[in-house]
Design a protein around this motif. Structure first.
Motif, PDB file in Angstrom:
ATOM      1  N   ILE A  23      30.922  14.382  17.457  1.00  0.00           N
ATOM      2  CA  ILE A  23      31.333  12.986  17.617  1.00  0.00           C
ATOM      3  C   ILE A  23      32.843  12.864  17.502  1.00  0.00           C
ATOM      4  O   ILE A  23      33.474  12.015  18.147  1.00  0.00           O
ATOM      5  CB  ILE A  23      30.621  12.066  16.582  1.00  0.00           C
ATOM      6  N   SER A  47      24.384   4.542  24.992  1.00  0.00           N
ATOM      7  CA  SER A  47      25.647   5.236  24.735  1.00  0.00           C
ATOM      8  C   SER A  47      25.457   6.478  23.872  1.00  0.00           C
ATOM      9  O   SER A  47      25.083   6.370  22.704  1.00  0.00           O
ATOM     10  CB  SER A  47      26.608   4.273  24.018  1.00  0.00           C
ATOM     11  N   TYR A 106      27.804   8.098  22.543  1.00  0.00           N
ATOM     12  CA  TYR A 106      28.765   7.936  21.449  1.00  0.00           C
ATOM     13  C   TYR A 106      28.142   7.145  20.300  1.00  0.00           C
ATOM     14  O   TYR A 106      28.183   7.566  19.138  1.00  0.00           O
ATOM     15  CB  TYR A 106      30.000   7.216  21.984  1.00  0.00           C
ATOM     16  N   TYR A 131      32.213   7.661  26.617  1.00  0.00           N
ATOM     17  CA  TYR A 131      30.984   8.436  26.644  1.00  0.00           C
ATOM     18  C   TYR A 131      31.084   9.522  27.707  1.00  0.00           C
ATOM     19  O   TYR A 131      31.685   9.332  28.729  1.00  0.00           O
ATOM     20  CB  TYR A 131      29.768   7.553  26.942  1.00  0.00           C
ATOM     21  N   ARG A 139      34.364  13.472  20.921  1.00  0.00           N
ATOM     22  CA  ARG A 139      34.231  12.279  21.761  1.00  0.00           C
ATOM     23  C   ARG A 139      35.284  11.227  21.403  1.00  0.00           C
ATOM     24  O   ARG A 139      35.888  10.597  22.273  1.00  0.00           O
ATOM     25  CB  ARG A 139      32.831  11.679  21.594  1.00  0.00           C
ATOM     26  N   TYR A 140      35.476  11.046  20.123  1.00  0.00           N
ATOM     27  CA  TYR A 140      36.448  10.057  19.649  1.00  0.00           C
ATOM     28  C   TYR A 140      37.854  10.437  20.099  1.00  0.00           C
ATOM     29  O   TYR A 140      38.618   9.595  20.589  1.00  0.00           O
ATOM     30  CB  TYR A 140      36.371   9.969  18.122  1.00  0.00           C
TER      31      TYR A 140
END
Length: 462
Positions: free
Chosen positions: A434, A251, A253, A462, A437-438
């Motif tokens: 990040i 992943s 993420y 992801y 992505r969140y």
């Protein structure tokens, strides 16, 4: 909960009536495990300085302790994963705490009855043990939190949960600062064990109250939450020993979260070594003085953390979002390492250490934990524990061996500090990545119900 107490809590934090009991017990649980650790932390730090001092100030000896810690985590992580797979949460959480209580009793007996000439070796083992203990108990705690709180609740309530930890850390630092001399460091091990047992009681009380969280789900929550948390303390997480490791490497993420952890620990270990080096020179052969210095440092960190959590953490996350909270610490590193390079010394390195640790506990840690709230239960415990323990200590290794390497290459204190600036810049960009992505995952449509009651469907951000 009394009406007056409930009104007071709701004035401080955006919490719903049926969430209050769970929030309070979460904070109490965190209070006791961090107070237990912070009773031990100054003792561990003094042992680290004593190891360097016993080996004529060689930083390599301290580096070997960090390597031993990594090896210890490699041995313990599969055992923890097995425990998580085979036992329900309400059993493996108190069982893990009581395992560490038993260890403290053993260390107490060793210090009391083994030849003092061998105490340096016992101290080295104790240093490694505390370095493993603090990661596991805190990782298990936050896994518990992300298991029972939904993502929306985590953004509202994790800051206040962290306040309980800060109060506990402050209490633990205060206990060691005031009692290290009259009681002696060895007797403080029993104090820490007692605090851990109280934490075990709090975790059981939390299990009894957490079911009320499900009653706070309204129509708005159902429309906005990607996957509501409906974990049951009796549910087995199942899976294999290496599920967490596989998830992390599969992943982007989770790998990104690993990167956040690596950058933090590399820079933190650098500061730790430079601080230990300077303290060993300033407080030569003064064990009590060093223990009190580290305890007072921790006390300042925890008071500053508490004030920040009460008045700034919630506002930063609410006004600016998770991304700013994640980026704050690396931005502080860019400025702090620049100033440390210009003015190296005990005051400068301890000031930077205090500011960084306060910012981590008050701002970045709650934000980083919220990143796990969108994952399934297996990743909340297994992948998270792998990141919080093994990846954390890998960062320690890089920092622990980089420091003596820089000394060997002839880099002075200023050059060493400047070397951390590019790392902090890379960390800053990773934090922003990040966060994107969140946010992308949180904007995704709600997932269909999982195939089994209490199990959230895995939706990969992801």
């Amino acid at each position: 909960m009394s009406e007056t107490f409930s009104r007071l809590i709701r004035r401080v934090v955006d919490v719903k009536e049926k969430e209050i009991a769970t929030l309070v017990w979460s904070a109490v649980y965190f209070f006791f495990i961090l107070s237990a650790y912070y009773v031990l932390r100054p003792i561990r730090d003094e042992v680290g300085v004593a190891v360097m001092e016993g080996k004529k100030g060689r930083a390599e000896e301290l580096s070997w302790l960090f390597t031993a810690t990594l090896v210890g985590i490699l041995l313990i992580h599969p055992l923890f994963a097995s425990l998580v797979s085979r036992l329900p949460r309400k059993r493996f959480v108190p069982l893990s705490l009581r395992f560490f209580i038993l260890n403290l009793a053993i260390f107490f007996l060793l210090y009391e009855f083994v030849d003092p000439a061998k105490s340096l070796w016992i101290g080295a083992v104790f240093f490694v043990w505390v370095s493993i203990f603090n990661l596991f108990v805190v990782s298990v705690f936050w896994s518990f939190m992300t298991d029972i709180f939904r993502p929306e609740q985590s953004k509202r309530l994790f800051g206040m949960v962290a306040v309980g930890g800060s109060l506990g850390a402050t209490a633990g630092s205060f206990i060691t600062s005031k009692l290290a001399e009259p009681l002696g460091p060895v007797n403080l091990l029993l104090v820490s064990a007692l605090l851990l047992e109280l934490g075990c009681y709090a975790s059981k009380s939390l299990e009894r109250h957490k079911s009320k969280l499900a009653l706070t789900t309204d129509q708005t929550d159902q429309q906005t939450e990607p996957h509501p948390a409906k974990s049951n303390s009796e549910d087995l997480i199942g899976g294999g020993l290496f599920d967490g490791i596989k998830s992390v490497f599969a992943s982007p993420y989770l790998l990104g979260i690993s990167g956040l952890m690596l950058f933090f620990t590399i820079s933190s270990t650098f500061i730790y070594f430079q601080q230990a080096d300077i303290v060993s020179q300033v407080f030569a052969n003064d064990k009590v003085g060093r223990t009190k210095l580290f305890a007072n440092r921790d006390l300042v960190v925890n008071v500053l953390t508490l004030v920040t959590q009460l008045f700034l953490t919630g506002r930063i996350v609410r006004w600016f979002g998770i991304g700013v909270a994640l980026a704050f610490l690396p931005a502080l590193g860019v400025v702090g390492f620049t100033l440390l390079g210009a003015w190296p010394g005990l005051v400068a390195v301890m000031t930077l250490d205090i500011l960084r640790r306060s910012a981590n506990f008050a701002i970045q840690r709650p934000a980083r934990e919220a990143l796990y709230a969108v994952l399934d239960r297996s990743d909340k415990y297994k992948a998270k524990n792998f990141n919080d323990t093994f990846v954390y200590r890998v960062g320690d290794q890089i920092g622990a061996w980089s420091y003596p390497a820089m000394v060997l290459l002839g880099l002075g204190a200023s050059g060493q500090a400047y070397s951390m600036i590019p790392l902090s810049i890379a960390w800053l960009f990773l934090a922003l990545w990040i966060n994107r992505r969140y946010l992308r995952f949180n904007r995704a449509p709600s997932s269909p119900p999982g195939p089994a009651e209490g199990q959230a469907m895995r939706v990969d951000p992801y």
